[in-house]
Every structure is written in C-alpha cells, then in structure tokens.
Motif scaffolding. Sequence first.
Motif, mmCIF file in Angstrom:
data_model
loop_
_atom_site.group_PDB
_atom_site.id
_atom_site.type_symbol
_atom_site.label_atom_id
_atom_site.label_comp_id
_atom_site.label_asym_id
_atom_site.label_seq_id
_atom_site.Cartn_x
_atom_site.Cartn_y
_atom_site.Cartn_z
ATOM 1 N N TRP A 18 -3.254 2.113 3.166
ATOM 2 C CA TRP A 18 -2.763 3.216 2.341
ATOM 3 C C TRP A 18 -3.985 4.031 1.941
ATOM 4 O O TRP A 18 -5.051 3.470 1.662
ATOM 5 C CB TRP A 18 -2.086 2.690 1.082
ATOM 6 C CG TRP A 18 -0.777 1.989 1.312
ATOM 7 C CD1 TRP A 18 -0.585 0.805 1.969
ATOM 8 C CD2 TRP A 18 0.510 2.421 0.876
ATOM 9 N NE1 TRP A 18 0.742 0.475 1.960
ATOM 10 C CE2 TRP A 18 1.440 1.449 1.298
ATOM 11 C CE3 TRP A 18 0.959 3.535 0.180
ATOM 12 C CZ2 TRP A 18 2.793 1.550 1.036
ATOM 13 C CZ3 TRP A 18 2.311 3.634 -0.095
ATOM 14 C CH2 TRP A 18 3.213 2.665 0.338
ATOM 15 N N VAL A 19 -3.868 5.356 1.900
ATOM 16 C CA VAL A 19 -5.000 6.219 1.559
ATOM 17 C C VAL A 19 -4.570 7.286 0.555
ATOM 18 O O VAL A 19 -3.393 7.625 0.455
ATOM 19 C CB VAL A 19 -5.603 6.913 2.802
ATOM 20 C CG1 VAL A 19 -6.145 5.889 3.781
ATOM 21 C CG2 VAL A 19 -4.595 7.814 3.475
ATOM 22 N N ALA A 20 -5.553 7.812 -0.170
ATOM 23 C CA ALA A 20 -5.333 8.909 -1.111
ATOM 24 C C ALA A 20 -5.711 10.205 -0.406
ATOM 25 O O ALA A 20 -6.900 10.470 -0.203
ATOM 26 C CB ALA A 20 -6.183 8.723 -2.363
ATOM 27 N N PRO A 21 -4.719 11.011 0.015
ATOM 28 C CA PRO A 21 -5.050 12.265 0.696
ATOM 29 C C PRO A 21 -6.010 13.119 -0.141
ATOM 30 O O PRO A 21 -5.790 13.326 -1.329
ATOM 31 C CB PRO A 21 -3.692 12.951 0.859
ATOM 32 C CG PRO A 21 -2.702 11.834 0.840
ATOM 33 C CD PRO A 21 -3.276 10.831 -0.127
ATOM 34 N N PRO A 64 1.035 5.724 3.056
ATOM 35 C CA PRO A 64 0.816 4.672 4.053
ATOM 36 C C PRO A 64 0.348 5.255 5.376
ATOM 37 O O PRO A 64 0.720 6.361 5.751
ATOM 38 C CB PRO A 64 2.197 4.030 4.197
ATOM 39 C CG PRO A 64 3.154 5.101 3.802
ATOM 40 C CD PRO A 64 2.448 5.949 2.779
ATOM 41 N N LEU A 65 -0.500 4.514 6.067
ATOM 42 C CA LEU A 65 -0.948 4.885 7.408
ATOM 43 C C LEU A 65 -0.391 3.851 8.376
ATOM 44 O O LEU A 65 -1.054 2.864 8.700
ATOM 45 C CB LEU A 65 -2.475 4.888 7.497
ATOM 46 C CG LEU A 65 -3.239 6.014 6.853
ATOM 47 C CD1 LEU A 65 -4.733 5.857 7.104
ATOM 48 C CD2 LEU A 65 -2.767 7.360 7.354
ATOM 49 N N HIS A 81 -8.909 3.714 -0.505
ATOM 50 C CA HIS A 81 -7.960 3.127 0.439
ATOM 51 C C HIS A 81 -7.669 1.685 0.030
ATOM 52 O O HIS A 81 -8.411 1.076 -0.725
ATOM 53 C CB HIS A 81 -8.477 3.214 1.873
ATOM 54 C CG HIS A 81 -9.788 2.521 2.094
ATOM 55 N ND1 HIS A 81 -10.984 3.056 1.694
ATOM 56 C CD2 HIS A 81 -10.085 1.329 2.659
ATOM 57 C CE1 HIS A 81 -11.965 2.244 2.005
ATOM 58 N NE2 HIS A 81 -11.445 1.168 2.591
ATOM 59 N N TRP A 82 -6.585 1.181 0.565
ATOM 60 C CA TRP A 82 -6.082 -0.117 0.144
ATOM 61 C C TRP A 82 -5.158 -0.620 1.240
ATOM 62 O O TRP A 82 -4.564 0.166 1.968
ATOM 63 C CB TRP A 82 -5.326 0.115 -1.171
ATOM 64 C CG TRP A 82 -4.530 -1.004 -1.718
ATOM 65 C CD1 TRP A 82 -4.998 -2.061 -2.440
ATOM 66 C CD2 TRP A 82 -3.116 -1.179 -1.650
ATOM 67 N NE1 TRP A 82 -3.962 -2.869 -2.811
ATOM 68 C CE2 TRP A 82 -2.791 -2.345 -2.334
ATOM 69 C CE3 TRP A 82 -2.097 -0.445 -1.051
ATOM 70 C CZ2 TRP A 82 -1.494 -2.813 -2.448
ATOM 71 C CZ3 TRP A 82 -0.802 -0.908 -1.169
ATOM 72 C CH2 TRP A 82 -0.515 -2.075 -1.865
ATOM 73 N N SER A 83 -5.059 -1.915 1.386
ATOM 74 C CA SER A 83 -4.050 -2.457 2.293
ATOM 75 C C SER A 83 -3.230 -3.487 1.527
ATOM 76 O O SER A 83 -3.748 -4.216 0.686
ATOM 77 C CB SER A 83 -4.670 -3.072 3.546
ATOM 78 O OG SER A 83 -5.548 -4.111 3.215
#
Length: 133
Positions: A18-21, A64-65, A81-83
């Motif tokens: 997951w990322v912060a655009p 989410p990516l 970012h985080w998973s």
Amino acid sequence: IGFWFAIEDATLDNGCLWVAPGGHRTTLRRRFERRLDARPGENVTTFVELDDTPLPSPPDDLQPLEVAAGTLVVLHGLLPHWSDVNRSPASRHAYSLHCVDRHAAYPAANWLQRPPDLPFRTLAEGASALAAR
C-alpha cells in the motif's frame, strides 16, 4: 530508492503493498535506527521521530498496489508504504533491493549496516563479483 520485484501475484488477500500517492513529496517523518548505545552483540533498533505529522494509514490514506508476478515497483526513499499481513493460503514472495547514492552520507546509526569485511559495492562491482563465482 527501493526496487520491489513481485515474484508472485500480490493481491489484497495476500498482503500487497500500500502506498501514499504523492507521499514522496513530503518530509521524512521517522527513521529506523540501530541503537549505538546497545551492549555488544545486541541488535536493538528503534524509530526516531523526525516530524510528528501523522503517517498515512490504511485504508483511508493509502492505495493498494495489486500487481502481477514479474512486476517491478520502484519506491522513492520518502514514499510512505506498508504491506498487510498475508491472510490467505497463497504466498506472496517478492525480492527487494535498496540502492543508495554513492555520494550520500550514510549514517552509522542506520538500521541497515554492512560489516567491515563486506562493504558497500557499486552495482557494477556486485555484478562482476557474481560473474566471477
């Protein structure tokens, strides 16, 4: 810069990134460091707060990516970012590589350290060493 190679599909079910655009345009909020005052043989790491602005949190502030196997995700060093935890029976194998500019000041307290007998190498030096094996 981080390079994250999806060896298998990464989905919401198996804990994709997951990322912060636009998060790479913000300041560094926390740094993960080794505690230099730890006793010899101890590996103590901690977060050092640099900016108390709250980090983005899933799912409201992050996207989410979901990516297919074979995808390369390039992560800017400032990108939050985080998973998630893999809650599925499917694995989510990936390979990550972190690159640091050779002219950057690399702090002794950075949590990623190489022992004196295994110093940083350029990508070309690393490739040559692998080819020589």
